[in-house]
Design an enzyme around this catalytic site. Structure first.
Site, PDB file in Angstrom:
ATOM      1  CE  LYS A   1       3.971   8.134  11.821  1.00 55.18           C
ATOM      2  NZ  LYS A   1       2.986   8.485  10.727  1.00 55.18           N
TER       3      LYS A   1
ATOM      4  CE1 TYR B   1       8.748   5.582  12.761  1.00 56.48           C
ATOM      5  CE2 TYR B   1       7.811   6.537  14.842  1.00 56.48           C
ATOM      6  CZ  TYR B   1       7.774   6.002  13.549  1.00 56.48           C
ATOM      7  OH  TYR B   1       6.516   6.502  12.724  1.00 56.48           O
TER       8      TYR B   1
HETATM    9  P1  NAD Z   1       4.171   3.062   2.588  1.00 61.61           P
HETATM   10  O1  NAD Z   1       5.681   3.273   2.028  1.00 61.61           O
HETATM   11  O2  NAD Z   1       3.400   1.996   1.831  1.00 61.61           O
HETATM   12  O3  NAD Z   1       3.273   4.310   2.854  1.00 61.61           O
HETATM   13  C1  NAD Z   1       3.905   5.525   3.068  1.00 61.61           C
HETATM   14  C2  NAD Z   1       3.147   6.434   1.816  1.00 61.61           C
HETATM   15  O4  NAD Z   1       3.526   7.933   2.127  1.00 61.61           O
HETATM   16  C3  NAD Z   1       3.825   6.119   0.568  1.00 61.61           C
HETATM   17  O5  NAD Z   1       2.685   5.922  -0.286  1.00 61.61           O
HETATM   18  C4  NAD Z   1       4.335   7.531  -0.234  1.00 61.61           C
HETATM   19  O6  NAD Z   1       4.208   7.483  -1.408  1.00 61.61           O
HETATM   20  C5  NAD Z   1       3.591   8.487   0.714  1.00 61.61           C
HETATM   21  N1  NAD Z   1       4.234   9.716   0.804  1.00 61.61           N
HETATM   22  C6  NAD Z   1       5.576  10.071   1.384  1.00 61.61           C
HETATM   23  N2  NAD Z   1       5.750  11.296   0.933  1.00 61.61           N
HETATM   24  C7  NAD Z   1       4.740  11.844   0.449  1.00 61.61           C
HETATM   25  C8  NAD Z   1       4.509  13.103  -0.079  1.00 61.61           C
HETATM   26  N3  NAD Z   1       5.126  14.255  -0.115  1.00 61.61           N
HETATM   27  N4  NAD Z   1       3.467  13.323  -0.720  1.00 61.61           N
HETATM   28  C9  NAD Z   1       2.309  12.257  -0.825  1.00 61.61           C
HETATM   29  N5  NAD Z   1       2.582  10.836  -0.508  1.00 61.61           N
HETATM   30  C10 NAD Z   1       3.766  10.645   0.216  1.00 61.61           C
HETATM   31  O7  NAD Z   1       4.445   2.404   4.052  1.00 61.61           O
HETATM   32  P2  NAD Z   1       3.112   2.345   5.241  1.00 61.61           P
HETATM   33  O8  NAD Z   1       3.826   1.408   6.138  1.00 61.61           O
HETATM   34  O9  NAD Z   1       1.852   1.871   4.587  1.00 61.61           O
HETATM   35  O10 NAD Z   1       2.891   3.559   5.847  1.00 61.61           O
HETATM   36  C11 NAD Z   1       1.651   4.299   5.809  1.00 61.61           C
HETATM   37  C12 NAD Z   1       1.457   5.158   7.264  1.00 61.61           C
HETATM   38  O11 NAD Z   1       1.355   4.081   8.287  1.00 61.61           O
HETATM   39  C13 NAD Z   1       2.772   5.954   7.591  1.00 61.61           C
HETATM   40  O12 NAD Z   1       2.074   6.993   8.169  1.00 61.61           O
HETATM   41  C14 NAD Z   1       3.575   4.917   8.946  1.00 61.61           C
HETATM   42  O13 NAD Z   1       4.121   6.163   9.478  1.00 61.61           O
HETATM   43  C15 NAD Z   1       2.436   4.682   9.298  1.00 61.61           C
HETATM   44  N6  NAD Z   1       2.620   3.429  10.053  1.00 61.61           N
HETATM   45  C16 NAD Z   1       3.494   2.354   9.613  1.00 61.61           C
HETATM   46  C17 NAD Z   1       3.664   1.279  10.311  1.00 61.61           C
HETATM   47  C18 NAD Z   1       4.469   0.144   9.718  1.00 61.61           C
HETATM   48  O14 NAD Z   1       5.168  -0.565  10.581  1.00 61.61           O
HETATM   49  N7  NAD Z   1       4.783  -0.105   8.795  1.00 61.61           N
HETATM   50  C19 NAD Z   1       3.398   1.230  11.702  1.00 61.61           C
HETATM   51  C20 NAD Z   1       2.536   2.230  12.113  1.00 61.61           C
HETATM   52  C21 NAD Z   1       2.186   3.300  11.384  1.00 61.61           C
HETATM   53  C1  IMJ Z   2      11.009   3.103  10.859  1.00 69.49           C
HETATM   54  C2  IMJ Z   2      12.086   3.564  11.400  1.00 69.49           C
HETATM   55  C3  IMJ Z   2      12.785   3.095  12.483  1.00 69.49           C
HETATM   56  C4  IMJ Z   2      12.102   1.916  13.192  1.00 69.49           C
HETATM   57  C5  IMJ Z   2      10.858   1.729  12.664  1.00 69.49           C
HETATM   58  C6  IMJ Z   2      10.228   2.366  11.812  1.00 69.49           C
HETATM   59  N1  IMJ Z   2       9.989   1.011  13.396  1.00 69.49           N
HETATM   60  C7  IMJ Z   2       8.787   0.882  12.742  1.00 69.49           C
HETATM   61  C8  IMJ Z   2       9.067   1.562  11.704  1.00 69.49           C
HETATM   62  C9  IMJ Z   2      10.309   0.085  14.528  1.00 69.49           C
HETATM   63  C10 IMJ Z   2       7.700   0.088  13.026  1.00 69.49           C
HETATM   64  C11 IMJ Z   2       7.925   2.074  10.378  1.00 69.49           C
HETATM   65  N2  IMJ Z   2       7.137   3.096  10.846  1.00 69.49           N
HETATM   66  C12 IMJ Z   2       6.258   3.046  11.812  1.00 69.49           C
HETATM   67  C13 IMJ Z   2       7.466   4.119  10.078  1.00 69.49           C
HETATM   68  O1  IMJ Z   2       6.542   5.160  10.422  1.00 69.49           O
HETATM   69  C14 IMJ Z   2       8.295   4.422   8.781  1.00 69.49           C
HETATM   70  C15 IMJ Z   2       8.598   5.589   8.419  1.00 69.49           C
HETATM   71  C16 IMJ Z   2       9.475   6.166   7.391  1.00 69.49           C
HETATM   72  C17 IMJ Z   2      10.362   5.181   6.951  1.00 69.49           C
HETATM   73  C18 IMJ Z   2      11.255   5.471   5.793  1.00 69.49           C
HETATM   74  C19 IMJ Z   2      11.993   4.391   5.338  1.00 69.49           C
HETATM   75  C20 IMJ Z   2      12.742   4.801   4.047  1.00 69.49           C
HETATM   76  C21 IMJ Z   2      13.175   6.315   4.025  1.00 69.49           C
HETATM   77  N3  IMJ Z   2      12.352   7.216   4.942  1.00 69.49           N
HETATM   78  C22 IMJ Z   2      11.406   6.755   5.726  1.00 69.49           C
HETATM   79  N4  IMJ Z   2      10.580   7.823   6.280  1.00 69.49           N
HETATM   80  C23 IMJ Z   2       9.795   7.469   7.076  1.00 69.49           C
HETATM   81  O2  IMJ Z   2      14.039   6.906   3.126  1.00 69.49           O
END
Ligand code: NAD
Ligand code: IMJ
Length: 259
Positions: free
Chosen positions: A163, A156
């Protein structure tokens, strides 16, 4: 059943596709009777998000790259011109360079660090400042965080540091905006298989580990993250600001991961 967001208008940033956490939040706020406004990141996403917006019954689907001050300003000017006011804004956005999510954290470049901070943490500040004039009666600002903000999670890396900054931004924004009756909170979601998890090394092992060890013995469903967003956006959340609420099947309370 009374609808929790009747008469409210909610702006959601971060829908990229049907698996986005922001999409689940869009569904939940519509279910609760709110008007929904969506943004998308760039031209490449326009058609997809317009189609998803139509499915959700969104009233507007507008371009907004959060790294571009002029796009944020145009978003707000457009709303002002149309007489739109907001009751809640959901920031569901994160980005780091892919190479920074696989090699050791100590190798993070200055540029990679800045990109992650700008898109994933500073953008909340920029969005909050932009929307304050659209919330004359107060409202709620929400963002999405992850456990990697407060604990070391393999790979991460730079996102964990971003974060941590995001969660600190939530506290400082809550302090600044409380006088304007604007609450600011984060939901720390458990791992969910979205586009942001695609290609992350060992992600299915992360999911399996959580399901095995979390108190609820399962993974997090985006719909339950969305229901917490509804609570925070609604009047039920009126006493909650500056907080990080974990919606993670309880995983974060565990100190030792045994059987
Ligand atoms: P996702 O890829 O569907 O959403 C990420 C979004 O960020 C996308 O819609 C992308 O277009 C947008 N984005 C990135 N750069 C941008 C920019 N410059 N301007 C506008 N939008 C931009 O994935 P998700 O998992 O739905 O992620 C949404 C949020 O949830 C993120 O903050 C992520 O860190 C958080 N989150 C995700 C998880 C997980 O496991 N998927 C867990 C905890 C928190
Ligand atoms: C993302 C990376 C490494 C470990 C991770 C994650 N774990 C989880 C996530 C354990 C749950 C997903 N997460 C919480 C995120 O916030 C992801 C952010 C993200 C993911 C990508 C993948 C593609 C890319 N850039 C990214 N930037 C942020 O090119």
């Amino acid at each position: 059943m009374p609808q929790l967001l009747e008469g409210k208008t909610v702006l959601v940033l971060g829908v990229a596709n049907r698996w986005s956490i922001a999409y689940a939040i869009g569904q939940a706020v519509r279910r609760e009777g709110a008007r929904l406004l969506l943004t998308y990141q760039g031209e490449r996403q326009q058609k997809t998000v317009e189609d998803l917006g139509a499915e959700l019954g969104a009233e507007k689907v507008i371009a907004c790259d959060v790294t571009k001050d002029e796009e944020l300003a145009a978003l707000v000017e457009g709303f002002k011109a149309d007489g739109v006011t907001l009751n809640a804004v959901v920031h569901s956005i994160a980005f780091a360079n892919r190479e920074d999510l696989s090699r050791p954290f100590v190798e993070t470049s200055r540029d990679g660090f800045q990109v992650a901070q700008d898109v994933s943490a500073y953008s909340l500040v920029a969005v909050a400042r932009a929307v304050v004039p659209l919330m004359p009666e107060g409202g709620a600002i929400l963002t999405l965080s992850y456990l990697g903000a407060v604990r070391v999670v393999p790979n991460y890396n730079v996102m964990g540091v971003a974060k941590a900054a995001l969660e600190a931004c939530v506290r400082y924004l809550a302090s600044d905006l409380g006088a304007s009756k604007i609450r600011v909170n984060a939901i720390s979601a458990g791992p969910i298989k979205t586009a942001s998890a695609r290609g992350i090394k060992d992600f299915s092992k992360v999911l399996d580990g959580v399901a095995a060890h979390a108190p609820l013995r399962r993974n997090t469903d985006p719909a339950e993250v969305a229901d917490t967003a509804v609570f925070l956006a609604s009047d039920l959340g009126r006493g909650v600001t500056g907080n990080v609420i974990y919606v993670d099947a309880g995983f974060q309370v565990m100190g030792l991961l045994s059987s």
